[in-house]
Design a protein around this motif. Structure first.
Motif, PDB file in Angstrom:
ATOM      1  N   ASP A 159       3.599 -49.342  35.157  1.00 43.49           N
ATOM      2  CA  ASP A 159       2.322 -49.412  34.446  1.00 43.49           C
ATOM      3  C   ASP A 159       1.832 -50.846  34.640  1.00 43.49           C
ATOM      4  O   ASP A 159       2.068 -51.731  33.811  1.00 43.49           O
ATOM      5  N   LEU A 160       1.160 -51.090  35.743  1.00 40.86           N
ATOM      6  CA  LEU A 160       0.880 -52.453  36.180  1.00 40.86           C
ATOM      7  C   LEU A 160       0.054 -53.229  35.170  1.00 40.86           C
ATOM      8  O   LEU A 160       0.264 -54.424  34.962  1.00 40.86           O
ATOM      9  N   ALA A 161      -0.895 -52.566  34.531  1.00 38.36           N
ATOM     10  CA  ALA A 161      -1.786 -53.247  33.594  1.00 38.36           C
ATOM     11  C   ALA A 161      -1.054 -53.788  32.372  1.00 38.36           C
ATOM     12  O   ALA A 161      -1.575 -54.663  31.673  1.00 38.36           O
ATOM     13  N   SER A 162       0.143 -53.299  32.114  1.00 38.12           N
ATOM     14  CA  SER A 162       0.894 -53.743  30.936  1.00 38.12           C
ATOM     15  C   SER A 162       1.736 -54.988  31.217  1.00 38.12           C
ATOM     16  O   SER A 162       2.338 -55.538  30.297  1.00 38.12           O
ATOM     17  N   LEU A 163       1.771 -55.430  32.477  1.00 34.36           N
ATOM     18  CA  LEU A 163       2.643 -56.534  32.865  1.00 34.36           C
ATOM     19  C   LEU A 163       1.915 -57.870  32.835  1.00 34.36           C
ATOM     20  O   LEU A 163       0.695 -57.936  33.011  1.00 34.36           O
ATOM     21  N   PRO A 164       2.665 -58.976  32.659  1.00 38.31           N
ATOM     22  CA  PRO A 164       2.055 -60.301  32.753  1.00 38.31           C
ATOM     23  C   PRO A 164       1.769 -60.669  34.204  1.00 38.31           C
ATOM     24  O   PRO A 164       2.240 -60.004  35.139  1.00 38.31           O
ATOM     25  N   ALA A 165       1.026 -61.749  34.380  1.00 34.03           N
ATOM     26  CA  ALA A 165       0.558 -62.131  35.712  1.00 34.03           C
ATOM     27  C   ALA A 165       1.687 -62.293  36.714  1.00 34.03           C
ATOM     28  O   ALA A 165       1.581 -61.830  37.868  1.00 34.03           O
ATOM     29  N   GLY A 166       2.778 -62.937  36.321  1.00 35.31           N
ATOM     30  CA  GLY A 166       3.871 -63.172  37.258  1.00 35.31           C
ATOM     31  C   GLY A 166       4.491 -61.894  37.778  1.00 35.31           C
ATOM     32  O   GLY A 166       4.813 -61.786  38.976  1.00 35.31           O
ATOM     33  N   GLN A 167       4.660 -60.917  36.912  1.00 36.09           N
ATOM     34  CA  GLN A 167       5.254 -59.650  37.347  1.00 36.09           C
ATOM     35  C   GLN A 167       4.273 -58.847  38.192  1.00 36.09           C
ATOM     36  O   GLN A 167       4.671 -58.167  39.138  1.00 36.09           O
ATOM     37  N   ILE A 168       2.975 -58.913  37.853  1.00 40.70           N
ATOM     38  CA  ILE A 168       1.969 -58.248  38.686  1.00 40.70           C
ATOM     39  C   ILE A 168       1.994 -58.835  40.091  1.00 40.70           C
ATOM     40  O   ILE A 168       2.010 -58.107  41.098  1.00 40.70           O
TER      41      ILE A 168
END
Length: 281
Positions: A159-168
């Motif tokens: 669920d990409l939108a739920s991740l912080p910038a670094g993980q995205i």
């Protein structure tokens, strides 16, 4: 020219690249079940939910099956840039549509789909999940040698939108680097996972990773829900000139529905081409 969209933290906006007009999109998400299988031309005049093209725009016949092309995978800009622009559909000025396939699931099903496409001369865009490519590296060359193009659909399909910038960023760059290793190019497009549209943060990180475009879609085939062959065929029947259709490897019903879908599009004089061809000026 193509219709593109930049999301807003409190909604979703569709941006016309040439004209700058905005419209509201409709949210549609990839199935969680799909995640589990991971193993252009003048500006468009309407927004995704109402865009249509008359049959008069589809006057050319579908291209005859073509000889095996030289393997290629179009490249995005090689340097980081500002936020990626989101494209939802093409202008519709040519009688073309693109079928985009989520690359995951049983590789044997993927090969069945590629075999069907080979008999018709249709070319598609595959947005691959990185862990799936890692487990099935030979599929990358089969996709490209079949005249199709390969793009980025994150490393693990979270669920990409739920991740912080670094993980995205990590999800995008890990998949990018593997696609480059397997095909010689990171591919021209990134598509976010578990959502139809990218958030502003996702668009920013995609741009930083070198992707000028996040590739959305205006037609969801619903094949990821396994609704039955007639339902999948009916959903894709909504495609018009310029449409970008979301479909999936890994689902047997998609294999069964695909021949009729291709026949339906051909009967309406709509050629099935890669996203790069659809969106070319």
């Amino acid at each position: 020219m193509t219709q593109s969209k930049l999301p807003h933290p409190f909604g979703r906006r569709t941006l016309f690249i040439a004209a700058g007009a905005a419209g509201i999109g409709i949210v549609a998400a990839c199935s969680r079940a799909v995640q589990a299988t991971t193993g252009s031309s003048s500006a468009v005049a309407s927004k995704p939910s109402t865009a249509s093209s008359t049959s008069a725009s589809a006057t050319s016949s579908v291209a005859n099956p073509k000889p095996t092309p030289t393997p290629t995978n179009p490249q995005p800009a090689s340097v980081p840039r500002g936020p990626a622009a989101e494209i939802v559909r093409g202008s519709g000025n040519r009688p073309q549509v693109t079928l985009t396939f989520h690359g995951a699931g049983d590789p044997a099903i993927a090969e069945q789909i590629l075999a069907i496409l080979a008999t018709t001369g249709a070319s598609v865009t595959v947005l691959a999940v990185g862990t799936w490519l890692q487990a099935n590296p030979s599929i990358a060359s089969k996709i490209i040698q079949g005249g199709h193009e390969l793009g980025n659909h994150t490393w693990t399909h979270p669920d990409l939108a739920s991740l912080p910038a670094g993980q995205i960023a990590s999800e995008i760059t890990q998949c990018r680097d593997l696609i480059s290793q397997l095909s010689g190019s990171p591919g021209p497009y990134f598509r976010q996972s578990a959502a139809q549209y990218a958030t502003p943060l996702i668009s920013t990180e995609a741009g930083k990773a070198g992707y000028p475009t996040t590739l959305s879609y205006d037609i969801d085939s619903l094949d990821w829900t396994d609704p039955g062959v007639p339902a999948i065929r009916s959903a894709v029947a909504g495609a018009t000139a310029g449409s970008i259709v979301s479909m999936h490897f890994g689902h047997p019903q998609t294999v069964s529905a695909l021949p009729a879908i291709l026949d339906d599009l051909k009967s309406r004089n709509l050629s099935v081409v890669t996203a790069s061809t659809l969106l070319a000026p």
